[in-house]
Design an enzyme around this catalytic site. Structure first.
Site, PDB file in Angstrom:
ATOM      1  N   GLY A  76       0.556  -1.167  -0.165  1.00  0.00           N
ATOM      2  CA  GLY A  76       0.003  -0.028   0.109  1.00  0.00           C
ATOM      3  C   GLY A  76       0.738   1.150  -0.139  1.00  0.00           C
ATOM      4  CB  SER A 203      -1.868  -3.254   1.207  1.00  0.00           C
ATOM      5  OG  SER A 203      -1.048  -3.876   2.047  1.00  0.00           O
ATOM      6  CB  CYS A 329       1.669   3.228  11.526  1.00  0.00           C
ATOM      7  SG  CYS A 329       1.166   2.090  10.133  1.00  0.00           S
TER       8      CYS A 329
HETATM    9  N1  PLP Z   1      -2.929   2.847   3.697  1.00  0.00           N
HETATM   10  C1  PLP Z   1      -4.055   2.338   4.638  1.00  0.00           C
HETATM   11  C2  PLP Z   1      -5.337   2.969   4.875  1.00  0.00           C
HETATM   12  C3  PLP Z   1      -3.409   1.484   5.576  1.00  0.00           C
HETATM   13  O1  PLP Z   1      -4.124   1.078   6.584  1.00  0.00           O
HETATM   14  C4  PLP Z   1      -2.151   0.864   5.504  1.00  0.00           C
HETATM   15  C5  PLP Z   1      -1.685  -0.040   6.394  1.00  0.00           C
HETATM   16  O2  PLP Z   1      -1.842   0.024   7.665  1.00  0.00           O
HETATM   17  C6  PLP Z   1      -1.273   1.361   4.261  1.00  0.00           C
HETATM   18  C7  PLP Z   1      -1.864   2.323   3.563  1.00  0.00           C
HETATM   19  C8  PLP Z   1       0.125   0.889   4.164  1.00  0.00           C
HETATM   20  O3  PLP Z   1       0.040  -0.317   3.576  1.00  0.00           O
HETATM   21  P1  PLP Z   1       1.032  -1.326   3.421  1.00  0.00           P
HETATM   22  O4  PLP Z   1       1.391  -1.874   4.910  1.00  0.00           O
HETATM   23  O5  PLP Z   1       0.927  -2.563   2.482  1.00  0.00           O
HETATM   24  O6  PLP Z   1       2.541  -0.588   3.077  1.00  0.00           O
END
Ligand code: PLP
Length: 387
Positions: A76, A203, A329
């Protein structure tokens, strides 16, 4: 005893999901005997190239788009960055970006970096339900706006934005439109078809697939500039030897997600609702965060009055319940969630918020168990803070 033998209640599916055993089974040959490079003309290479094309079809079927509109990425975060990068490269004279105050850091952080490089970024606010104002959105777009990036579903609250309505507004203004659909894909039906969406991020690990692999949907009418240059993989749109096993895993996860879509909308939603109603019945001083009607079927974000989420997570961990405070995160950071703050929640309400997110691997017995444990945990935390 290994972690695998410990029965724990995993309610943190917006952070990541358990990989489906059928996905592992589909991936295994590509990690063992089928090790060819998809760019190589030998037999093993051709098999790998074919497997990637099959995965592209599976992902396209889930999203209701054409296979050629799917580019595989590392997840993602890369997809979000690639969409931003491309929109700005294709529109070099436009220096304005619009996004929302409640996006994931995979959009907010690159936007901050772009601001330092001279771009102007407008952040749309949300109301107390976490919803956008469509009139504000329309008015904020300018002749020099290169891109609008609005997520499909919020990772913390599960609130859904009206993406197709937004796409129509944006399309009429000739602005690129990206949606981060990382939390929505696999949980709600998506039909891209003839929509005005230019880019969409996916993702795999959020839909019972492996980590470190994802996809970027690029509308076939949208001009694109890659983020990574090198080999000619992915039709010159994403250089680098493909993560074949991961891509096969994403394809299988997408196929399974399509099969479980109805289950997600009924059974998983019923589990979430049973949990949420049970908490509201048994524990006083609980508020639901986010629009209850426009919400992912699996997500419940609850604020517990007089409770610090950080301490709650420790006790939940001891009770073998996995949940989150805001987004994963942000774990380790004491700052209250930027999403809840944008919704106008007080610092206290934001700090007392816990996210429970469910999946098809959860059971009614797990919900019952959690409902037995949670009132005691919250009471203990409240007693401690009153001392
Ligand atoms: N965008 C959103 C809304 C997400 O919840 C996340 C992951 O928590 C991401 C992007 C990032 O995705 P990835 O973990 O595959 O880099």
């Amino acid at each position: 005893m290994s972690l695998r033998d410990e029965p724990f209640l995993y309610f943190d599916n917006n952070a990541t999901t358990r990989i489906d055993p059928l996905v592992v089974e589909a991936m295994l040959p590509w990690l063992t005997e089928l090790y060819g490079n998809p760019s190589s003309g030998c037999r093993l290479g051709k098999l790998a190239a074919n497997a990637i094309e099959r995965a592209r079809e599976q992902v396209a079927a889930l999203l209701g788009c054409e296979p050629r509109e799917i580019v595989f990425t590392s997840g993602g975060t890369e997809s979000d960055n690639a969409a931003l990068h491309s929109a700005l490269q294709m529109n070099p004279e436009r220096k304005h970006i619009v996004t929302t105050a409640v996006e994931h850091s995979a959009i907010l952080k690159p936007c901050e970096a772009l601001e330092k490089r001279g771009y102007e970024v407008s952040y749309l606010g949300v109301d107390s339900q976490g919803q956008l104002d469509m009139i504000d959105l329309e008015h904020i777009l300018r002749p020099d706006t290169a891109l609008l990036s609005v997520m499909m579903a919020n990772n913390e609250t599960g609130v859904l934005f009206p993406i197709h309505e937004i796409a129509e507004i944006v399309h009429a203004k000739g602005v690129f439109f990206h949606t981060d659909a990382v939390q929505a894909v696999g949980k709600i039906p998506i039909r891209l078809g003839e929509s005005g969406i230019s880019f969409m991020s996916v993702s795999a690990h959020k839909l019972h697939g492996p980590k470190g692999v994802g996809a970027l949907y690029i509308n076939r009418r949208t001009a694109f500039q890659p983020l990574l240059f090198g080999g000619g993989q992915e039709s010159e749109r994403r250089a680098g030897t493909e993560n074949v096993a991961g891509i096969v895993g994403l394809g299988k996860a997408a196929e399974l997600a399509a099969q479980f879509m109805e289950y997600e909308a009924t059974v998983v939603k019923a589990l979430r609702d049973a949990f949420e109603n049970g908490v509201l019945e048994r524990i006083p001083g609980v508020q639901i965060n986010g629009d209850r009607t426009q919400r992912l079927p699996n997500t419940s974000n609850l604020s517990f009055k007089g409770v610090e989420a950080e301490s709650a997570l420790l006790l939940l961990e001891r009770a073998k319940i996995c949940a989150s405070a805001g987004s994963a995160c942000m774990a380790g950071s004491l700052a209250p969630s930027h999403v809840l703050r944008a919704m106008g929640c007080s610092n206290e309400r934001a700090r007392g918020s816990l996210r429970f997110s469910f999946s098809r691997f959860n059971t009614p017995a797990e919900i019952e168990k959690a409902l037995e444990l949670l009132p005691g945990i919250i009471a203990k935390l409240r007693d401690a803070s009153n001392c």
